[in-house]
Scaffold this motif. Structure first.
Motif, PDB file in Angstrom:
ATOM      1  N   SER A 174      40.870  29.004  41.837  1.00 38.83           N
ATOM      2  CA  SER A 174      39.832  29.782  41.188  1.00 38.83           C
ATOM      3  C   SER A 174      38.916  30.412  42.213  1.00 38.83           C
ATOM      4  O   SER A 174      38.654  29.865  43.265  1.00 38.83           O
ATOM      5  N   MET A 175      38.380  31.588  41.880  1.00 39.24           N
ATOM      6  CA  MET A 175      37.491  32.289  42.796  1.00 39.24           C
ATOM      7  C   MET A 175      36.084  31.765  42.619  1.00 39.24           C
ATOM      8  O   MET A 175      35.176  32.467  42.183  1.00 39.24           O
ATOM      9  N   ASN A 176      35.865  30.509  42.958  1.00 36.56           N
ATOM     10  CA  ASN A 176      34.536  29.936  42.991  1.00 36.56           C
ATOM     11  C   ASN A 176      33.993  30.089  44.393  1.00 36.56           C
ATOM     12  O   ASN A 176      34.715  30.095  45.362  1.00 36.56           O
TER      13      ASN A 176
ATOM     14  N   HIS B 269      34.715  38.563  36.862  1.00 35.80           N
ATOM     15  CA  HIS B 269      35.750  38.727  35.846  1.00 35.80           C
ATOM     16  C   HIS B 269      36.892  37.745  36.097  1.00 35.80           C
ATOM     17  O   HIS B 269      37.421  37.668  37.201  1.00 35.80           O
ATOM     18  N   GLN B 270      37.272  37.002  35.064  1.00 35.04           N
ATOM     19  CA  GLN B 270      38.469  36.166  35.129  1.00 35.04           C
ATOM     20  C   GLN B 270      39.127  36.182  33.753  1.00 35.04           C
ATOM     21  O   GLN B 270      38.650  35.568  32.806  1.00 35.04           O
ATOM     22  N   ILE B 271      40.227  36.897  33.649  1.00 36.79           N
ATOM     23  CA  ILE B 271      40.931  37.101  32.383  1.00 36.79           C
ATOM     24  C   ILE B 271      42.315  36.474  32.489  1.00 36.79           C
ATOM     25  O   ILE B 271      43.014  36.665  33.484  1.00 36.79           O
ATOM     26  N   THR B 272      42.700  35.716  31.472  1.00 40.26           N
ATOM     27  CA  THR B 272      43.995  35.044  31.456  1.00 40.26           C
ATOM     28  C   THR B 272      44.729  35.386  30.165  1.00 40.26           C
ATOM     29  O   THR B 272      44.156  35.332  29.076  1.00 40.26           O
ATOM     30  N   ALA B 273      46.001  35.750  30.290  1.00 41.12           N
ATOM     31  CA  ALA B 273      46.859  36.016  29.133  1.00 41.12           C
ATOM     32  C   ALA B 273      48.178  35.284  29.345  1.00 41.12           C
ATOM     33  O   ALA B 273      48.700  35.248  30.458  1.00 41.12           O
TER      34      ALA B 273
ATOM     35  N   TYR C  53      49.421  34.892  33.057  1.00 44.00           N
ATOM     36  CA  TYR C  53      48.994  35.844  34.085  1.00 44.00           C
ATOM     37  C   TYR C  53      47.483  35.794  34.144  1.00 44.00           C
ATOM     38  O   TYR C  53      46.801  35.841  33.116  1.00 44.00           O
ATOM     39  N   GLN C  54      46.944  35.701  35.366  1.00 46.09           N
ATOM     40  CA  GLN C  54      45.495  35.617  35.531  1.00 46.09           C
ATOM     41  C   GLN C  54      45.022  36.707  36.482  1.00 46.09           C
ATOM     42  O   GLN C  54      45.582  36.893  37.568  1.00 46.09           O
ATOM     43  N   TYR C  55      43.990  37.422  36.048  1.00 44.79           N
ATOM     44  CA  TYR C  55      43.385  38.466  36.877  1.00 44.79           C
ATOM     45  C   TYR C  55      41.953  38.067  37.201  1.00 44.79           C
ATOM     46  O   TYR C  55      41.172  37.722  36.298  1.00 44.79           O
ATOM     47  N   ILE C  56      41.608  38.125  38.481  1.00 39.00           N
ATOM     48  CA  ILE C  56      40.257  37.812  38.940  1.00 39.00           C
ATOM     49  C   ILE C  56      39.737  38.993  39.745  1.00 39.00           C
ATOM     50  O   ILE C  56      40.458  39.567  40.569  1.00 39.00           O
ATOM     51  N   SER C  57      38.487  39.367  39.523  1.00 39.64           N
ATOM     52  CA  SER C  57      37.855  40.426  40.292  1.00 39.64           C
ATOM     53  C   SER C  57      36.368  40.132  40.412  1.00 39.64           C
ATOM     54  O   SER C  57      35.733  39.693  39.435  1.00 39.64           O
ATOM     55  N   THR C  58      35.797  40.369  41.607  1.00 42.99           N
ATOM     56  CA  THR C  58      34.364  40.172  41.791  1.00 42.99           C
ATOM     57  C   THR C  58      33.880  40.994  42.977  1.00 42.99           C
ATOM     58  O   THR C  58      34.629  41.247  43.925  1.00 42.99           O
ATOM     59  N   ASN C  59      32.629  41.412  42.899  1.00 42.96           N
ATOM     60  CA  ASN C  59      31.961  42.058  44.033  1.00 42.96           C
ATOM     61  C   ASN C  59      30.486  41.685  44.075  1.00 42.96           C
ATOM     62  O   ASN C  59      29.690  42.349  44.735  1.00 42.96           O
ATOM     63  N   LYS C  60      30.127  40.624  43.361  1.00 49.47           N
ATOM     64  CA  LYS C  60      28.742  40.189  43.278  1.00 49.47           C
ATOM     65  C   LYS C  60      28.468  39.041  44.244  1.00 49.47           C
ATOM     66  O   LYS C  60      29.183  38.032  44.251  1.00 49.47           O
ATOM     67  N   PHE C  61      27.427  39.179  45.054  1.00 50.78           N
ATOM     68  CA  PHE C  61      27.014  38.130  45.970  1.00 50.78           C
ATOM     69  C   PHE C  61      25.695  37.527  45.501  1.00 50.78           C
ATOM     70  O   PHE C  61      24.842  38.224  44.932  1.00 50.78           O
ATOM     71  N   TYR C  62      25.556  36.225  45.738  1.00 52.68           N
ATOM     72  CA  TYR C  62      24.359  35.508  45.333  1.00 52.68           C
ATOM     73  C   TYR C  62      23.774  34.719  46.497  1.00 52.68           C
ATOM     74  O   TYR C  62      24.522  34.184  47.334  1.00 52.68           O
TER      75      TYR C  62
END
Length: 330
Positions: free
Chosen positions: A16-18, A314-318, A51-60
């Motif tokens: 996971s993109m944690n 974003h984390q979408i799974t189908a 199928y899982q799609y992950i996308s992010t561009n947010k920094f904290y």
């Protein structure tokens, strides 16, 4: 009940993109979001894929947005799971996945780094310790303990300079975010509690994961991971399932082996690792006889990241699941 058991495990194995370092990966549960499942029936088999799609561009920085350190991270992941009911109380599953790509796009679309390949293998038995059914309700408690074995690369490298005269290439270790696996052997501990009301086709349940991370060959130990998911679901028309999950996650800080400077060697700041997150995860599923189709979207509602790290977005799974009997159930 069988619709419930098939339809709610829409969160499978993946890295996971944690947040775990500025742009690292493999920090969370190897079972993406946490699989919510009890046990299969005796001699029942399940084959599932997603199928899982992950996308992010947010920094904290802590719980506030911070300046971006790259344009985008995204991944496309295929996951397979095979499970078999050894008895009415014991189910064994074997799970693995393949990254079609993991891509890190630098600022202004420069210095793009990417990889692909197989990730991990998980051997994951789970045992039903309590199961009671009455006319109005059903209660189930299942425990599990799994073992994760890395199959893919965790030390893949990227060309950072090519000598224009000699053509010699110079490499550096790629960021953990684009490695197909974190390279460690991990233990997974799992608990599942279910309470269903079949007359009104409603259920409530929770699951809990704890992943004890090991060391990899680079002298890295990714932070241990814990999660707790609370679920509520209802079935409509005997075919459509709606489930909502409230999930909390905690990831501890990374550790370095003796005489290993992660910042100097791999550009990983230990102080910028570890996080706490809360998600809302809606899911819809469709029952087509022995096949279940499902779609989920993991939505972060709170994130606290140590130092400055990339956050979840974003984390979408189908996917689909198919169950059948290998012999007449006893």
């Amino acid at each position: 009940m069988r619709l419930f058991l098939i339809s709610i495990f829409a969160f499978f194995l993946s890295n996971s993109m944690n947040g775990q370092g500025c742009c690292s990966g493999g920090s969370g549960s190897p079972i993406a979001g946490g699989a919510s499942q009890g046990v299969l029936l005796d001699r029942e088999m399940e084959i599932a894929a997603n199928y899982q799609y992950i996308s992010t561009n947010k920094f904290y920085k802590k719980d506030a947005l911070s300046a971006s350190q790259f344009d985008n991270f995204n991944s496309n992941y295929m996951y397979l799971r095979w499970a078999y009911g050894i008895s009415k109380d014991l189910t064994m599953s074997i799970e693995s996945g393949y990254f079609l790509n993991k891509k890190l796009i630098g600022l202004n679309k420069r210095d793009t780094t990417y990889s692909s390949g197989i990730s991990d293998l998980i051997i994951f038995p789970h045992y039903n310790i309590y199961n009671r059914t009455t006319e109005n309700k059903r209660t189930e408690i299942t425990l599990g303990m799994g073992y994760k074995i890395p199959l893919g690369k965790h030390d893949d490298s990227t060309v950072v300079y090519t000598n224009p005269k000699t053509g010699k290439k110079y490499y550096t270790i790629s960021p953990p975010a684009v490695q197909p696996t974190n390279g460690s052997h991990d233990f997974i501990f799992y608990a599942f509690l279910f309470r269903g009301y079949p007359l009104v086709k409603t259920r409530f349940f929770l699951n809990s994961f704890y992943v004890k991370k090991g060391w990899n060959s680079l002298g890295e130990k990714y932070g241990d991971y814990a999660s707790l998911g609370l679920f509520a679901g209802k079935t409509f028309f005997n075919k459509i399932g709606i489930t909502v999950q409230l999930k909390g996650e905690w990831t501890s800080k990374m550790q370095a082996a003796k005489d290993i400077d992660l910042l100097a060697f791999y550009n990983i700041d230990i102080a910028a690792t570890g996080s706490r997150k809360v998600f809302i995860v809606p899911q819809i599923s469709f029952n087509l006889k022995s096949v279940i189709l499902y779609l989920t979207n993991e939505i972060p509602i709170y994130q606290y990241l140590n130092g400055v790290q990339v956050g979840s977005r974003h984390q979408i799974t189908a996917g689909l699941a198919y169950r059948f009997y290998t012999a007449k159930a006893q």
